[in-house]
Design an enzyme around this catalytic site. Structure first.
Site, PDB file in Angstrom:
ATOM      1  N   LYS A  26       0.832  -1.203   0.000  1.00  0.00           N
ATOM      2  CA  LYS A  26       0.000   0.000   0.000  1.00  0.00           C
ATOM      3  C   LYS A  26       0.866   1.252   0.000  1.00  0.00           C
ATOM      4  O   LYS A  26       0.631   2.192  -0.766  1.00  0.00           O
ATOM      5  CB  LYS A  26      -0.917  -0.024   1.227  1.00  0.00           C
ATOM      6  CG  LYS A  26      -2.117   0.881   1.090  1.00  0.00           C
ATOM      7  CD  LYS A  26      -3.036   0.742   2.296  1.00  0.00           C
ATOM      8  CE  LYS A  26      -3.756  -0.584   2.294  1.00  0.00           C
ATOM      9  NZ  LYS A  26      -4.306  -0.925   3.610  1.00  0.00           N
ATOM     10  N   ARG A  96      -3.115   3.202   8.517  1.00  0.00           N
ATOM     11  CA  ARG A  96      -3.438   2.027   7.700  1.00  0.00           C
ATOM     12  C   ARG A  96      -2.305   1.016   7.672  1.00  0.00           C
ATOM     13  O   ARG A  96      -1.146   1.380   7.567  1.00  0.00           O
ATOM     14  CB  ARG A  96      -3.723   2.470   6.260  1.00  0.00           C
ATOM     15  CG  ARG A  96      -4.577   3.697   6.173  1.00  0.00           C
ATOM     16  CD  ARG A  96      -4.631   4.258   4.769  1.00  0.00           C
ATOM     17  NE  ARG A  96      -5.297   3.379   3.829  1.00  0.00           N
ATOM     18  CZ  ARG A  96      -5.358   3.621   2.526  1.00  0.00           C
ATOM     19  NH1 ARG A  96      -4.769   4.698   2.022  1.00  0.00           N
ATOM     20  NH2 ARG A  96      -5.988   2.789   1.726  1.00  0.00           N
ATOM     21  N   GLY A 105      -8.257  -7.250   4.025  1.00  0.00           N
ATOM     22  CA  GLY A 105      -9.115  -7.343   5.200  1.00  0.00           C
ATOM     23  C   GLY A 105      -8.492  -8.062   6.377  1.00  0.00           C
ATOM     24  O   GLY A 105      -9.130  -8.235   7.405  1.00  0.00           O
ATOM     25  N   MET A 107      -5.673  -7.217   8.091  1.00  0.00           N
ATOM     26  CA  MET A 107      -5.081  -6.374   9.127  1.00  0.00           C
ATOM     27  C   MET A 107      -5.889  -5.100   9.288  1.00  0.00           C
ATOM     28  O   MET A 107      -6.856  -4.882   8.595  1.00  0.00           O
ATOM     29  CB  MET A 107      -3.640  -6.098   8.788  1.00  0.00           C
ATOM     30  CG  MET A 107      -2.795  -7.329   9.071  1.00  0.00           C
ATOM     31  SD  MET A 107      -1.137  -7.091   8.608  1.00  0.00           S
ATOM     32  CE  MET A 107      -1.315  -6.484   6.992  1.00  0.00           C
ATOM     33  N   ARG A 340      -3.812  -1.270  -6.413  1.00  0.00           N
ATOM     34  CA  ARG A 340      -2.965  -2.457  -6.332  1.00  0.00           C
ATOM     35  C   ARG A 340      -3.391  -3.420  -7.426  1.00  0.00           C
ATOM     36  O   ARG A 340      -4.471  -3.307  -7.985  1.00  0.00           O
ATOM     37  CB  ARG A 340      -3.102  -3.127  -4.967  1.00  0.00           C
ATOM     38  CG  ARG A 340      -4.508  -3.627  -4.723  1.00  0.00           C
ATOM     39  CD  ARG A 340      -4.657  -4.345  -3.396  1.00  0.00           C
ATOM     40  NE  ARG A 340      -6.067  -4.542  -3.121  1.00  0.00           N
ATOM     41  CZ  ARG A 340      -6.597  -4.558  -1.917  1.00  0.00           C
ATOM     42  NH1 ARG A 340      -5.854  -4.344  -0.857  1.00  0.00           N
ATOM     43  NH2 ARG A 340      -7.883  -4.774  -1.749  1.00  0.00           N
ATOM     44  N   HIS A 456     -16.324  -9.035   1.126  1.00  0.00           N
ATOM     45  CA  HIS A 456     -15.265  -9.921   1.616  1.00  0.00           C
ATOM     46  C   HIS A 456     -15.364 -11.306   0.982  1.00  0.00           C
ATOM     47  O   HIS A 456     -14.392 -11.843   0.456  1.00  0.00           O
ATOM     48  CB  HIS A 456     -15.370 -10.026   3.138  1.00  0.00           C
ATOM     49  CG  HIS A 456     -14.367 -10.961   3.736  1.00  0.00           C
ATOM     50  ND1 HIS A 456     -14.644 -12.297   3.971  1.00  0.00           N
ATOM     51  CD2 HIS A 456     -13.083 -10.774   4.108  1.00  0.00           C
ATOM     52  CE1 HIS A 456     -13.577 -12.876   4.479  1.00  0.00           C
ATOM     53  NE2 HIS A 456     -12.610 -11.974   4.578  1.00  0.00           N
ATOM     54  N   SER A 765      12.974 -42.841 -13.343  1.00  0.00           N
ATOM     55  CA  SER A 765      11.821 -41.989 -13.048  1.00  0.00           C
ATOM     56  C   SER A 765      11.777 -41.842 -11.534  1.00  0.00           C
ATOM     57  O   SER A 765      11.713 -42.829 -10.808  1.00  0.00           O
ATOM     58  CB  SER A 765      10.545 -42.639 -13.563  1.00  0.00           C
ATOM     59  OG  SER A 765       9.442 -41.896 -13.122  1.00  0.00           O
ATOM     60  N   CYS A 832       7.611 -38.776 -11.547  1.00  0.00           N
ATOM     61  CA  CYS A 832       6.181 -39.057 -11.504  1.00  0.00           C
ATOM     62  C   CYS A 832       5.766 -38.875 -10.041  1.00  0.00           C
ATOM     63  O   CYS A 832       6.584 -38.584  -9.209  1.00  0.00           O
ATOM     64  CB  CYS A 832       5.878 -40.456 -12.003  1.00  0.00           C
ATOM     65  SG  CYS A 832       6.783 -41.743 -11.157  1.00  0.00           S
ATOM     66  N   TYR A 852      11.583 -34.644 -18.133  1.00  0.00           N
ATOM     67  CA  TYR A 852      10.129 -34.456 -18.139  1.00  0.00           C
ATOM     68  C   TYR A 852       9.550 -34.551 -16.736  1.00  0.00           C
ATOM     69  O   TYR A 852      10.201 -35.047 -15.813  1.00  0.00           O
ATOM     70  CB  TYR A 852       9.437 -35.485 -19.057  1.00  0.00           C
ATOM     71  CG  TYR A 852       9.477 -36.892 -18.535  1.00  0.00           C
ATOM     72  CD1 TYR A 852       8.489 -37.364 -17.649  1.00  0.00           C
ATOM     73  CD2 TYR A 852      10.475 -37.771 -18.916  1.00  0.00           C
ATOM     74  CE1 TYR A 852       8.536 -38.656 -17.155  1.00  0.00           C
ATOM     75  CE2 TYR A 852      10.523 -39.070 -18.437  1.00  0.00           C
ATOM     76  CZ  TYR A 852       9.551 -39.509 -17.545  1.00  0.00           C
ATOM     77  OH  TYR A 852       9.584 -40.785 -17.057  1.00  0.00           O
TER      78      TYR A 852
HETATM   79  P1  ADP Z   1      -7.609  -2.450   3.597  1.00  0.00           P
HETATM   80  O1  ADP Z   1      -6.185  -2.809   3.377  1.00  0.00           O
HETATM   81  O2  ADP Z   1      -8.320  -3.375   4.496  1.00  0.00           O
HETATM   82  O3  ADP Z   1      -8.307  -2.159   2.303  1.00  0.00           O
HETATM   83  P2  ADP Z   1      -7.300   0.397   3.944  1.00  0.00           P
HETATM   84  O4  ADP Z   1      -6.106   0.906   4.649  1.00  0.00           O
HETATM   85  O5  ADP Z   1      -7.269   0.486   2.470  1.00  0.00           O
HETATM   86  O6  ADP Z   1      -7.579  -1.085   4.438  1.00  0.00           O
HETATM   87  O7  ADP Z   1      -8.540   1.182   4.512  1.00  0.00           O
HETATM   88  C1  ADP Z   1      -9.850   0.775   4.305  1.00  0.00           C
HETATM   89  C2  ADP Z   1     -10.709   1.920   3.834  1.00  0.00           C
HETATM   90  O8  ADP Z   1     -10.583   3.051   4.650  1.00  0.00           O
HETATM   91  C3  ADP Z   1     -10.343   2.418   2.460  1.00  0.00           C
HETATM   92  O9  ADP Z   1     -10.964   1.676   1.486  1.00  0.00           O
HETATM   93  C4  ADP Z   1     -10.866   3.828   2.473  1.00  0.00           C
HETATM   94  O10 ADP Z   1     -12.188   3.848   2.052  1.00  0.00           O
HETATM   95  C5  ADP Z   1     -10.762   4.234   3.900  1.00  0.00           C
HETATM   96  N1  ADP Z   1      -9.603   5.110   4.065  1.00  0.00           N
HETATM   97  C6  ADP Z   1      -8.325   4.776   4.265  1.00  0.00           C
HETATM   98  N2  ADP Z   1      -7.542   5.881   4.322  1.00  0.00           N
HETATM   99  C7  ADP Z   1      -8.345   6.932   4.160  1.00  0.00           C
HETATM  100  C8  ADP Z   1      -8.138   8.341   4.106  1.00  0.00           C
HETATM  101  N3  ADP Z   1      -6.926   8.880   4.206  1.00  0.00           N
HETATM  102  N4  ADP Z   1      -9.208   9.124   3.935  1.00  0.00           N
HETATM  103  C9  ADP Z   1     -10.439   8.573   3.800  1.00  0.00           C
HETATM  104  N5  ADP Z   1     -10.704   7.275   3.835  1.00  0.00           N
HETATM  105  C10 ADP Z   1      -9.671   6.440   4.007  1.00  0.00           C
HETATM  106 MG    MG Z   2      -7.880  -0.885   1.045  1.00  0.00          MG
END
Ligand code: ADP
Ligand code: MG
Ligand code: MG
Length: 875
Positions: A26, A96, A105, A107, A340, A456, A765, A832, A852
């Site tokens: 990220k 984040r 989802g 962490m 990503r 999810h 083999s 094999c 092979y």
């Molecule tokens: P994950 O890795 O679980 O997707 P993120 O770090 O991307 O977690 O955060 C999840 C959500 O939080 C993002 O999809 C976004 O909508 C919101 N978010 C994260 N950072 C910001 C920010 N700087 N301003 C507004 N919303 C944010």
């Molecule tokens: Mg995210």
């Protein structure tokens, strides 16, 4: 010490193009987007190195880091003209997580950090939007309470639900400032009750608490499980990204959304995504409100929509891959929050790779390297038979394609339990959360009542290659009674249903399936792979059906034809038993004569299909007692049928009993004791060839394989037997037959004495199943009891029966290959056994210079692609 904090605020971007290892995925992507000049809220990344330090030092965050972080916040303050903790214009932050590879989802993230009883008033006054300020504050208490203070989120959700019930409203959006005020109080009371402390008002305390929590989330149970399933090393650690908040919840000209630059289900080049007006953060994925299709943005926010599309194109050109994007619109201004490489289905992965070659974004070599061979599995398996009768009971979103049938289960634990009993299940949940990851892994498919295409359940299922139907709001689940209702139909736990993740349909019972289509993009990619691989790919097969399947999937020969499987057939087992129960070689020969025509016709059918390609036939391998009856009734039946006394049969069974059959009277040891068995098998092979010749079928060159050899003398004797039989048949049928004789290398001694053995062998083999068993001294059938403990304690990285143990078993293979080839330059080498279809093991085979690999028919395309990747990576 190295630099540990990296800014991605537009102004100080120089020298910050650090890799994902340091910044996490990220962080690296945020930095790159900022560098491209895209609108990214200013912020900085605390490196994964700090996480490493954190775990090595008693979970302490170095003071220096907090000090440096504060410096970086100053920079954000300058850019945003807001101040952290300020009482007139407060800066809010998002904290984040972000590891090297995306763990969706798994962490934690904390939004709206910096709010307290005072700054919330400042935010209200500054924005003149009390509802927004209070909504943000309650979200912050909720997230911080959950992530940092460890209070389960359902406690907060219940407070909201109760509140709405008392007020008589359905949607969160119907709650106003006063309502949120009330809830904020409830939330704070809840925190105090659970945590025995007031909700922290000091913004600096909030900040270090959140950083700490992100580091700690790396070690959460669900993150650990996710890493285990995906082979992500535990020592990598997570980075922390701290960034100015932007707000999608400030009103009707605000929004938040998730989008893919192409369709992650089909691979089509079209916008795919969802958004919500006046919402924040995870509202879209959480399933609390039903999001709108991103296409609607063209009408509701046309300017933003146009800008987004432009950015998507720019990002795809830069990353040369389909992107998964998160964005927020604050008062008509677009902000990019994440980009990503997007998770996708196997079908989409192939289409996107092939399309991108067409679009000249990538080369065909890159396309070959782009597709993970393991995911092909989902494509090669059958889909629902269109002609089959179906009772459709509900429908939902086609979240991850493929068809699956199984018993309905409502909990992950139950799905896991049934998996242990080899039972197929469909996990049915209102919505899934990261806690369900184990159950999703254990089940054949997932059905949810809530959540969109980016929920999810949908994202994780696509990643796992499992069929998923999400958001089927026609089903009403009752966890307590363990049932769900679809209209008037009631489905109980244990009932069988079928889901089709390609169409979103849910059906009653088990629906028959048909073969997959492997033409089009798939065959194009495979043709490129074939161009770049050196390893040949064969299939393991002993039936005409499997042989045909293997060839259709591109097998270039048979690497293992196990003759004993032909013995188990209902019609033949009698003669096999007669043979085993014989007391003299003469009687045995009589019984074998009856088996000969069966074996001959088996080989003929297979040779016909293989049409001149090499076929490795392994002579009888398992100990004879495996063919004898086990139950009293069967013993009785056989004694009657063969006219032998009940007593005698029982006696012979006792006589043949072995304490350790894996190391018993098996393999070439049978050929030594009962040469007439191997003789009959060779006769069948050669006569089948004579028959081919008569019918003008292109002649296969059989490779006759002697199993379980450990000494040169064994193969010397048995090679003689094969040669003599060949001579005999050549004479009687007056034909010239070409064939090879070789051994399986599956015992450490054979690997070590490969130079002697190669004198009598044309090929080796590697039987890596037995070689792994005998090298480790672990019986595969009993390893289930401790294998998990071994993986858990990191004694094994992976199950050595799935991926080859390069350092031990691999070493033996290398020794055998080298010593064998020294003796005989032309020695052909193959593998094999299960490993032949495992991409990691195939990479090893390429390095060990084998000729092979051979694997089960359905894994042939996987092996072709993996072999190409292994070769390209080596270069
Ligand atoms: P994950 O890795 O679980 O997707 P993120 O770090 O991307 O977690 O955060 C999840 C959500 O939080 C993002 O999809 C976004 O909508 C919101 N978010 C994260 N950072 C910001 C920010 N700087 N301003 C507004 N919303 C944010
Ligand atoms: Mg995210
Ligand atoms: Mg074996």
């Amino acid at each position: 010490m190295d630099k540990l904090i990296f800014s991605f605020s537009n102004k100080s971007l120089k020298n910050n193009a650090k890799s994902k290892e340091i910044l996490g995925g990220k962080g690296a992507n945020l930095a790159l987007m900022a560098k491209l000049g895209l609108p990214v809220p200013p912020g900085f990344t605390i490196s994964t190195k700090v996480c490493e330090y954190f775990y090595k030092n008693n979970k302490k965050i170095p003071k220096k880091i907090i000090k440096q972080a504060k410096k970086e916040i100053k920079i954000i303050e300058k850019i945003t003209k807001k101040l952290f903790g300020d009482l007139s214009n407060p800066l809010l932050l998002s904290v984040r997580s972000g590891s090297r590879v995306s763990m969706p989802g798994m962490m934690d993230t904390v939004l709206n950090l910096g709010l307290n009883d005072k700054t919330v008033i400042a935010l209200k006054n500054k924005t003149e939007n009390g509802r927004f300020a209070k909504d943000s504050y309650r979200r912050f208490i909720q997230m911080y309470g959950n992530v940092v203070l460890g209070i389960q989120s359902h406690f907060f959700e219940e407070l909201i639900e109760n509140y709405k019930l008392t007020k008589g409203v359905l949607q969160d959006t119907e709650l106003d400032e006063n309502d949120w005020d009330g809830l904020i109080q409830n939330f704070k009371d809840l925190v105090k009750e659970k945590n025995k402390k007031d909700f922290p008002q000091d913004v600096n305390e909030q900040l270090s608490g959140a950083i700490r929590a992100v580091f700690l989330s790396w070690d959460s149970k669900r993150a650990k499980i996710y890493r285990k399933i995906n082979y992500i090393p535990d020592h990598w650690g997570t980075a922390v990204n701290i960034q100015a908040m932007v707000f999608g919840n400030m009103g009707q000209d605000c929004a938040t959304g998730v989008a893919f630059t192409r369709n992650p289900s089909t691979g089509s080049k079209e916008l795919f995504g969802e958004y919500l007006i006046n919402a924040q953060g995870e509202d879209v994925v959480a399933g609390t409100r039903t999001p709108m299709n991103i296409i609607n943005m063209g009408k509701s926010m046309p300017k933003i929509f146009k800008q987004l599309k432009k950015i998507f194109k720019e990002l795809e050109t830069k990353y040369k891959d389909m992107q998964d994007i998160e964005f927020t619109v604050e008062n008509k201004k677009l902000w990019m929050l994440q980009s990503r490489s997007g998770k996708r289905t196997a079908k989409a992965a192939i289409k996107i790779a092939v399309d991108m070659v067409k679009e000249k974004l990538i080369t065909n070599k890159q396309a070959v390297l782009r597709v993970d061979p393991n995911i092909l599995d989902t494509l090669l398996h059958p889909t629902l038979d269109e002609k089959a009768e179906k009772i459709i009971i509900a429908s939902g979103l086609p979240a991850s394609p493929g068809a699956a049938s199984g018993k309905v289960t409502f909990s992950s634990d139950e799905a896991e339990r049934l998996k242990e009993q080899m039972q197929n299940t469909i996990l049915v949940r209102i919505e899934t959360s990261p806690e369900d990851i184990n159950g999703m892994h254990a089940s054949q498919g997932i059905l949810t009542a809530r959540g969109g295409m980016t929920s999810h359940a949908a994202v994780v299922a696509r990643g796992m290659g499992k069929p998923c139907v999400s958001g089927s709001n026609e089903i009403k689940i009752d966890y307590e009674k363990k049932l769900f209702k679809a209209g008037s139909i009631e489905i109980k736990e244990g009932d069988i249903i079928t889901i089709d993740g390609g169409s979103g349909k849910v059906m009653l019972g088990e629906i028959p399936t048909v073969k997959p289509d492997i033409s089009g993009d798939f065959s194009k990619l495979m043709a490129w792979a074939d161009k770049y691989r050196k390893l040949k790919v064969r299939t393991n097969s002993e039936t005409p059906v499997d042989t045909k399947t293997g060839r259709d999937f591109g097998a270039e020969g048979i690497g293992l034809c196990r003759t004993e499987h032909m013995f188990f057939d209902e019609k033949r087992i009698i003669s096999v038993r007669e043979m085993i129960l014989s007391n003299t070689p003469e009687d045995r020969k009589e019984a074998l004569k009856k088996l000969l025509p069966y074996q001959k016709s088996d080989f003929f059918e297979i040779f016909k299909i293989m049409n001149g390609l090499p076929v490795t036939v392994r002579l009888l391998d398992p100990p004879l007692h495996e063919f004898l009856p086990k139950t009293d009734k069967d013993i009785y039946d056989i004694s009657k049928e063969l006219n032998i006394s009940h007593q005698d049969v029982k006696f012979r069974i006792t006589e043949l009993h072995e304490d350790n059959p894996m190391l018993g009277h098996r393999g070439c040891r049978l050929g030594i004791s009962f040469p007439e068995i191997y003789e009959m098998q060779c006769q069948a092979i050669f006569e089948a060839l004579a028959q081919c010749k008569k019918k003008k079928i292109k002649l296969v060159i059989p490779e006759i394989m002697i199993p379980f050899v450990s000494t040169a003398a064994e193969i010397e004797i048995l090679r003689n037997l094969v040669d003599k039989t060949a001579q005999k048949i050549q004479k009687t049928h007056s034909i010239k037959i070409k064939y090879y004789v070789g051994t399986m290398i599956e015992l450490p001694r054979a690997a070590l004495r490969a130079n002697d053995i190669a004198k009598y062998a044309d090929f080796f083999s590697f039987g890596t199943n037995d070689l792994t068993q005998t090298t480790f001294g672990i019986s595969r059938d009993d390893s289930g009891k401790f294998l998990n403990d071994y993986v858990e304690n990191k004694i094994f990285n992976k199950d050595p029966f799935v991926s080859i143990d390069e350092r031990g078993v691999g070493e033996l293979i290398k020794i055998a290959a080298e010593r064998g080839r020294k003796q005989k330059k032309s020695l052909k080498l193959g593998i094999c056994g299960e490993h032949g279809g495992d991409p990691a093991s195939i990479e090893f085979c390429e390095k060990a210079k084998l000729n092979y690999v051979s694997c089960s028919p359905y894994r042939v395309p996987i092996a072709r692609l993996a072999a190409a990747q292994a070769y390209l990576k080596k270069k």
